[in-house]
Design a protein around this motif. Structure first.
Motif, short mmCIF file in Angstrom:
data_model
loop_
_atom_site.label_atom_id
_atom_site.label_comp_id
_atom_site.label_asym_id
_atom_site.label_seq_id
_atom_site.Cartn_x
_atom_site.Cartn_y
_atom_site.Cartn_z
N ARG A 1 33.70 35.81 35.70
CA ARG A 1 34.91 35.94 36.29
C ARG A 1 34.92 35.84 37.77
N PRO A 2 34.56 34.49 38.26
CA PRO A 2 34.40 34.54 39.77
C PRO A 2 35.70 34.40 40.50
N PHE A 3 36.83 34.07 39.80
CA PHE A 3 38.08 34.08 40.27
C PHE A 3 39.10 35.45 40.33
N GLU A 4 38.21 36.62 39.70
CA GLU A 4 39.14 37.61 39.41
C GLU A 4 38.65 38.89 40.10
N GLY A 5 39.52 39.78 40.47
CA GLY A 5 39.14 41.11 41.09
C GLY A 5 38.91 42.06 40.14
N GLU B 1 47.70 41.59 38.78
CA GLU B 1 47.15 39.98 38.85
C GLU B 1 46.09 40.05 39.40
N LYS B 2 44.91 40.02 38.57
CA LYS B 2 43.44 39.96 38.92
C LYS B 2 42.98 38.86 39.99
N GLU B 3 43.75 37.67 39.38
CA GLU B 3 43.32 36.61 40.39
C GLU B 3 43.81 36.71 41.90
N SER B 4 45.00 37.49 42.26
CA SER B 4 45.39 37.67 43.56
C SER B 4 44.49 38.45 44.54
N LEU B 5 43.48 39.00 43.80
CA LEU B 5 42.52 39.90 44.53
C LEU B 5 41.35 39.07 44.66
N CYS B 6 41.51 37.73 44.40
CA CYS B 6 40.11 37.09 44.80
C CYS B 6 40.27 36.65 46.25
#
Length: 282
Positions: free
Chosen positions: A70-74, A117-122
């Motif tokens: 999951r390289p795009f997710e925090g 939103e996990k992608e916002s943590l990238c």
């Protein structure tokens, strides 16, 4: 050592009172103790109280490397602990059944339901992401710690602000809050948990937000986690009391009404606290 079980007179007094729709603290069967929120000096520090039940929630963020899959997710982790300070029932360094159940439920409600939103943590794909850690400390157990911990956790996540980050080439610059205003987490929805206690006698009505004695004498618990938009995140049933579908729907409808009330209260308290902090970031 665990405290002695409630005596027979205590049991009889409680059940007789409940059969008359009376409770030890004067509430009606489906009344909720008025939750109170206290914000600390740091963003993401919140103490929540349901009567004498008190829980402290803290949120912090660190930069880490994401997982390869999951390289795009925090990342989001939740840790909770119940120390002997909360009650003499708990032992230091030995997780109780209540602690394990509460941790699993919080993980389902606040992490697996995609609250954040996990992608916002990238920050930089595959290289840098934010790791959000929520820590729950149970300070006092006077019944229904789960609901109190869930409220403290979601409010702490809403209260928290992470530093603004700027990426220039391969350099990652973290701006101090005095330079640029910190950024709130991207939260999809705000789930709240409501626990109902049931008793062996069918004539005894279910009660919302049980205190310690009511919880110990109950034959089963139903915890419903949902948001003000009637979206159910988790429904957990502990104990052997059978429930008909229409009974369960009644509980859900009650929980929806309470969720709307708490959502309005939380929104107001957050606005009040944030208004007092605006001077810090001007």
């Amino acid at each position: 050592m665990r405290p002695p079980s409630p005596s027979i007179p205590e049991k009889e007094f409680l059940f007789n009172a409940l059969n008359q729709s009376l409770r030890l603290d004067g509430r009606a069967p489906l009344d909720l103790r008025s939750p109170t929120l206290t914000f600390g000096p740091d963003l993401g520090w919140v103490e929540c109280a349901y009567g004498k039940t008190r829980v402290l929630a803290q949120v912090d963020a660190t930069m880490v490397k994401p997982t390869p899959e999951r390289p795009f997710e925090g990342m989001i982790t939740i840790h909770s602990e119940i120390s002997p300070m909360a009650s003499s029932e708990y032992e230091l360094g030995r997780p109780s059944d209540e602690e394990v159940t509460m941790t699993r439920m919080l993980d389902k409600v606040l992490r697996r339901s995609d609250t954040i939103e996990k992608e916002s943590l990238c920050i930089v794909s595959g290289q840098r992401v934010w790791h959000i850690r929520l820590t729950i400390h149970c300070l006092s157990d006077e019944g229904n710690m789960l609901d109190c911990a869930c409220l403290a956790g979601i409010v702490a996540l809403r209260h928290f602000r992470r530093p603004e980050v700027e990426v220039i080439g391969e350099e990652v610059i973290i701006h101090d809050p005095s330079e640029r205003a910190p950024i709130p987490l991207a939260i999809h929805h705000f789930p709240f948990c409501f626990t109902f206690a049931f008793f062996p006698d069918a004539t005894t009505p279910p009660i919302l937000d049980p205190v310690h004695l009511e919880q110990r004498l109950s034959a089963g618990l139903v915890s419903i986690a949902l948001n003000a938009q009637r979206e159910i995140c988790v429904l957990q049933k502990l104990g052997g009391v059978p429930l008909a579908p229409d009974e369960l729907l009644k509980l859900v409808n009650i929980a929806v009404i309470k969720a709307k009330e708490i959502d309005e209260m939380v929104e107001q308290r957050l606005k009040e606290d944030w208004a007092g902090r605006l001077v810090e970031f001007r």
